[in-house]
Motif scaffolding. Structure first.
Motif, PDB file in Angstrom:
ATOM      1  N   ARG A  10       0.850  -1.159  -0.200  1.00 47.36           N
ATOM      2  CA  ARG A  10      -0.076   0.124   0.013  1.00 47.36           C
ATOM      3  C   ARG A  10       1.093   1.212  -0.043  1.00 47.36           C
ATOM      4  O   ARG A  10       2.043   1.248   0.858  1.00 47.36           O
ATOM      5  CB  ARG A  10      -0.902  -0.048   1.448  1.00 47.36           C
ATOM      6  N   VAL A  11       0.643   2.173  -0.847  1.00 44.12           N
ATOM      7  CA  VAL A  11       1.209   3.431  -0.980  1.00 44.12           C
ATOM      8  C   VAL A  11       0.319   4.604  -0.872  1.00 44.12           C
ATOM      9  O   VAL A  11      -0.761   4.651  -1.289  1.00 44.12           O
ATOM     10  CB  VAL A  11       1.950   3.668  -2.453  1.00 44.12           C
ATOM     11  N   GLU A  12       0.772   5.438  -0.115  1.00 39.86           N
ATOM     12  CA  GLU A  12      -0.243   6.658   0.157  1.00 39.86           C
ATOM     13  C   GLU A  12       0.645   7.994   0.107  1.00 39.86           C
ATOM     14  O   GLU A  12       1.708   7.969   0.537  1.00 39.86           O
ATOM     15  CB  GLU A  12      -0.868   6.852   1.621  1.00 39.86           C
ATOM     16  N   THR A  13       0.107   8.901  -0.835  1.00 39.42           N
ATOM     17  CA  THR A  13       0.802  10.138  -0.812  1.00 39.42           C
ATOM     18  C   THR A  13      -0.518  11.379  -0.732  1.00 39.42           C
ATOM     19  O   THR A  13      -1.616  10.721  -0.561  1.00 39.42           O
ATOM     20  CB  THR A  13       1.398  10.799  -2.402  1.00 39.42           C
ATOM     21  N   PRO A  14      -0.361  12.606  -0.481  1.00 43.00           N
ATOM     22  CA  PRO A  14      -1.448  13.227  -0.275  1.00 43.00           C
ATOM     23  C   PRO A  14      -2.442  13.249  -1.117  1.00 43.00           C
ATOM     24  O   PRO A  14      -3.540  13.609  -1.019  1.00 43.00           O
ATOM     25  CB  PRO A  14      -0.643  14.786  -0.280  1.00 43.00           C
ATOM     26  N   ARG A  15      -2.148  12.874  -2.537  1.00 40.83           N
ATOM     27  CA  ARG A  15      -3.196  12.955  -3.749  1.00 40.83           C
ATOM     28  C   ARG A  15      -3.563  11.521  -4.095  1.00 40.83           C
ATOM     29  O   ARG A  15      -4.450  11.269  -4.758  1.00 40.83           O
ATOM     30  CB  ARG A  15      -2.732  13.640  -4.857  1.00 40.83           C
ATOM     31  N   ASP A  16      -2.806  10.388  -3.701  1.00 42.39           N
ATOM     32  CA  ASP A  16      -2.941   9.048  -4.347  1.00 42.39           C
ATOM     33  C   ASP A  16      -2.946   8.169  -3.169  1.00 42.39           C
ATOM     34  O   ASP A  16      -2.159   8.068  -2.189  1.00 42.39           O
ATOM     35  CB  ASP A  16      -1.769   8.643  -5.168  1.00 42.39           C
ATOM     36  N   ARG A  17      -3.841   6.954  -3.340  1.00 42.46           N
ATOM     37  CA  ARG A  17      -3.644   5.701  -2.509  1.00 42.46           C
ATOM     38  C   ARG A  17      -3.760   4.701  -3.340  1.00 42.46           C
ATOM     39  O   ARG A  17      -4.483   4.425  -4.191  1.00 42.46           O
ATOM     40  CB  ARG A  17      -4.951   5.650  -1.455  1.00 42.46           C
ATOM     41  N   ILE A  18      -2.640   3.739  -3.204  1.00 36.11           N
ATOM     42  CA  ILE A  18      -2.653   2.605  -4.097  1.00 36.11           C
ATOM     43  C   ILE A  18      -2.564   1.382  -3.328  1.00 36.11           C
ATOM     44  O   ILE A  18      -1.630   1.412  -2.447  1.00 36.11           O
ATOM     45  CB  ILE A  18      -1.407   2.582  -5.175  1.00 36.11           C
ATOM     46  N   ILE A  19      -3.472   0.089  -3.886  1.00 36.55           N
ATOM     47  CA  ILE A  19      -3.178  -0.997  -3.147  1.00 36.55           C
ATOM     48  C   ILE A  19      -2.560  -1.869  -4.020  1.00 36.55           C
ATOM     49  O   ILE A  19      -3.285  -1.874  -5.483  1.00 36.55           O
ATOM     50  CB  ILE A  19      -3.986  -1.494  -2.268  1.00 36.55           C
ATOM     51  N   ALA A  20      -1.794  -3.025  -3.898  1.00 40.18           N
ATOM     52  CA  ALA A  20      -1.377  -3.707  -4.811  1.00 40.18           C
ATOM     53  C   ALA A  20      -0.940  -5.262  -4.621  1.00 40.18           C
ATOM     54  O   ALA A  20      -0.539  -5.164  -3.264  1.00 40.18           O
ATOM     55  CB  ALA A  20      -0.024  -3.180  -5.681  1.00 40.18           C
ATOM     56  N   ASN A  21      -1.194  -6.009  -5.241  1.00 38.20           N
ATOM     57  CA  ASN A  21      -0.663  -7.360  -4.962  1.00 38.20           C
ATOM     58  C   ASN A  21       0.519  -7.485  -6.008  1.00 38.20           C
ATOM     59  O   ASN A  21       0.143  -7.898  -7.185  1.00 38.20           O
ATOM     60  CB  ASN A  21      -1.819  -8.616  -5.228  1.00 38.20           C
ATOM     61  N   CYS A  22       1.821  -7.729  -5.431  1.00 40.33           N
ATOM     62  CA  CYS A  22       2.850  -7.620  -6.378  1.00 40.33           C
ATOM     63  C   CYS A  22       3.014  -9.022  -7.072  1.00 40.33           C
ATOM     64  O   CYS A  22       3.662  -9.052  -8.120  1.00 40.33           O
ATOM     65  CB  CYS A  22       4.205  -7.361  -5.537  1.00 40.33           C
ATOM     66  N   ALA A  23       2.478 -10.244  -6.576  1.00 43.96           N
ATOM     67  CA  ALA A  23       2.454 -11.494  -7.109  1.00 43.96           C
ATOM     68  C   ALA A  23       1.719 -11.679  -8.359  1.00 43.96           C
ATOM     69  O   ALA A  23       2.158 -12.331  -9.244  1.00 43.96           O
ATOM     70  CB  ALA A  23       2.129 -12.459  -5.975  1.00 43.96           C
ATOM     71  N   THR A  24       0.628 -10.840  -8.277  1.00 42.08           N
ATOM     72  CA  THR A  24      -0.412 -10.996  -9.181  1.00 42.08           C
ATOM     73  C   THR A  24      -0.466  -9.994 -10.269  1.00 42.08           C
ATOM     74  O   THR A  24      -0.979  -9.871 -11.347  1.00 42.08           O
ATOM     75  CB  THR A  24      -1.895 -11.084  -8.823  1.00 42.08           C
ATOM     76  N   GLY A  25       0.247  -8.691  -9.814  1.00 46.34           N
ATOM     77  CA  GLY A  25       0.141  -7.525 -10.575  1.00 46.34           C
ATOM     78  C   GLY A  25      -1.123  -6.761 -10.726  1.00 46.34           C
ATOM     79  O   GLY A  25      -1.471  -5.841 -11.553  1.00 46.34           O
ATOM     80  N   GLU A  26      -1.905  -6.940  -9.613  1.00 50.45           N
ATOM     81  CA  GLU A  26      -3.335  -6.379  -9.575  1.00 50.45           C
ATOM     82  C   GLU A  26      -3.238  -5.226  -8.678  1.00 50.45           C
ATOM     83  O   GLU A  26      -2.571  -5.222  -7.613  1.00 50.45           O
ATOM     84  CB  GLU A  26      -4.444  -7.325  -8.881  1.00 50.45           C
ATOM     85  N   ALA A  27      -3.818  -3.849  -9.053  1.00 47.48           N
ATOM     86  CA  ALA A  27      -3.643  -2.823  -8.055  1.00 47.48           C
ATOM     87  C   ALA A  27      -5.003  -1.746  -8.303  1.00 47.48           C
ATOM     88  O   ALA A  27      -5.628  -2.203  -9.193  1.00 47.48           O
ATOM     89  CB  ALA A  27      -2.505  -2.156  -8.366  1.00 47.48           C
ATOM     90  N   GLN A  28      -5.210  -1.107  -7.286  1.00 49.21           N
ATOM     91  CA  GLN A  28      -6.044  -0.305  -7.417  1.00 49.21           C
ATOM     92  C   GLN A  28      -5.688   1.045  -6.970  1.00 49.21           C
ATOM     93  O   GLN A  28      -4.776   1.067  -5.775  1.00 49.21           O
ATOM     94  CB  GLN A  28      -7.710  -0.582  -6.613  1.00 49.21           C
ATOM     95  N   HIS A  29      -6.000   2.255  -7.431  1.00 52.48           N
ATOM     96  CA  HIS A  29      -5.600   3.416  -7.163  1.00 52.48           C
ATOM     97  C   HIS A  29      -6.721   4.535  -6.841  1.00 52.48           C
ATOM     98  O   HIS A  29      -7.852   4.393  -7.600  1.00 52.48           O
ATOM     99  CB  HIS A  29      -4.766   4.056  -8.371  1.00 52.48           C
ATOM    100  N   LEU A  30      -6.721   5.052  -5.922  1.00 53.18           N
ATOM    101  CA  LEU A  30      -7.617   5.991  -5.518  1.00 53.18           C
ATOM    102  C   LEU A  30      -7.036   7.398  -5.724  1.00 53.18           C
ATOM    103  O   LEU A  30      -6.210   7.765  -5.036  1.00 53.18           O
ATOM    104  CB  LEU A  30      -8.357   6.025  -3.875  1.00 53.18           C
ATOM    105  N   ASP A  31      -7.685   8.386  -6.498  1.00 52.41           N
ATOM    106  CA  ASP A  31      -7.224   9.519  -6.790  1.00 52.41           C
ATOM    107  C   ASP A  31      -8.117  10.595  -5.481  1.00 52.41           C
ATOM    108  O   ASP A  31      -9.359  10.525  -5.562  1.00 52.41           O
ATOM    109  CB  ASP A  31      -7.649  10.247  -7.927  1.00 52.41           C
ATOM    110  N   VAL A  32      -7.363  10.715  -4.410  1.00 59.35           N
ATOM    111  CA  VAL A  32      -8.142  11.460  -3.127  1.00 59.35           C
ATOM    112  C   VAL A  32      -8.877  12.534  -3.569  1.00 59.35           C
ATOM    113  O   VAL A  32      -9.657  12.990  -3.114  1.00 59.35           O
ATOM    114  CB  VAL A  32      -6.793  11.634  -2.259  1.00 59.35           C
ATOM    115  N   ARG A  33      -8.170  13.568  -4.564  1.00 54.49           N
ATOM    116  CA  ARG A  33      -8.880  14.841  -5.062  1.00 54.49           C
ATOM    117  C   ARG A  33     -10.249  14.454  -5.655  1.00 54.49           C
ATOM    118  O   ARG A  33     -11.229  15.303  -5.405  1.00 54.49           O
ATOM    119  CB  ARG A  33      -7.960  15.584  -6.141  1.00 54.49           C
ATOM    120  N   THR A  34     -10.360  13.432  -6.449  1.00 49.54           N
ATOM    121  CA  THR A  34     -11.792  13.450  -7.317  1.00 49.54           C
ATOM    122  C   THR A  34     -12.560  12.149  -6.704  1.00 49.54           C
ATOM    123  O   THR A  34     -13.772  12.005  -7.179  1.00 49.54           O
ATOM    124  CB  THR A  34     -11.245  13.132  -8.852  1.00 49.54           C
ATOM    125  N   GLY A  35     -11.912  11.289  -6.078  1.00 54.04           N
ATOM    126  CA  GLY A  35     -12.490   9.902  -5.595  1.00 54.04           C
ATOM    127  C   GLY A  35     -12.640   8.942  -6.374  1.00 54.04           C
ATOM    128  O   GLY A  35     -13.187   7.976  -6.190  1.00 54.04           O
TER     129      GLY A  35
END
Length: 148
Positions: A10-35
């Motif tokens: 999981r990576v968080e910055t002031p504008r982004d949140r990302i969760i990833a499964n590095c084995a499968t290459g799947e990830a989701q990203h939330l743009d904090v500004r827009t939702g």
């Protein structure tokens, strides 16, 4: 902020949140500004270690440093068509420092980052689910400027 548990990151910055499964290459990203939530394999690549989603043109092991705040680190350097990046990596794989320079002009420094705090404990049990993207898990003491 970055969090790791096995293949999950999981990576968080002031504008982004990302969760990833590095084995499968799947990830989701939330743009904090827009939702807006999006998915892409390039998100997983960006969240999973030393990867800027660019083809590497050079890589080098620069040696070990033993006097670090969090223990010994391996210093590595990688280059792509736009950046020269240097990383300090703990033995458990945690990146605790990074410096990025421009590779195309006079090697202007673009970014320097260093760990503010490091722990083997996760802040919550459920920080790698899509539902968890709706909330920040960055500790209050580390939220200066964070959009939490």
């Amino acid at each position: 902020a970055e969090y790791h548990q096995g293949d999950r990151h999981r990576v968080e910055t002031p504008r982004d949140r990302i969760i990833a499964n590095c084995a499968t290459g799947e990830a989701q990203h939330l743009d904090v500004r827009t939702g807006e939530v999006s998915t892409s394999p390039s998100l997983a690549a960006a969240a999973c270690g030393v990867n800027a989603n660019r083809k590497l043109v050079a890589k080098e092991f620069l040696g070990r440093e033993t006097g670090g705040r969090y223990g010994p680190v391996s210093r590595i350097a990688v280059a792509d068509d736009g950046n020269l990046r240097t990383y300090d990596v703990l033995d458990d794989g945690a990146i605790i420092a990074a410096t990025i320079h421009d590779a195309n002009d006079d090697a202007t420094e673009r970014l320097t980052s260093a760990v503010l705090t490091y722990s083997h404990n996760l802040p919550e049990a459920d920080i790698f689910s899509t539902a968890s993207l709706s909330r920040s898990v960055v500790p209050d003491g580390c939220r200066s400027g964070h959009g939490g």
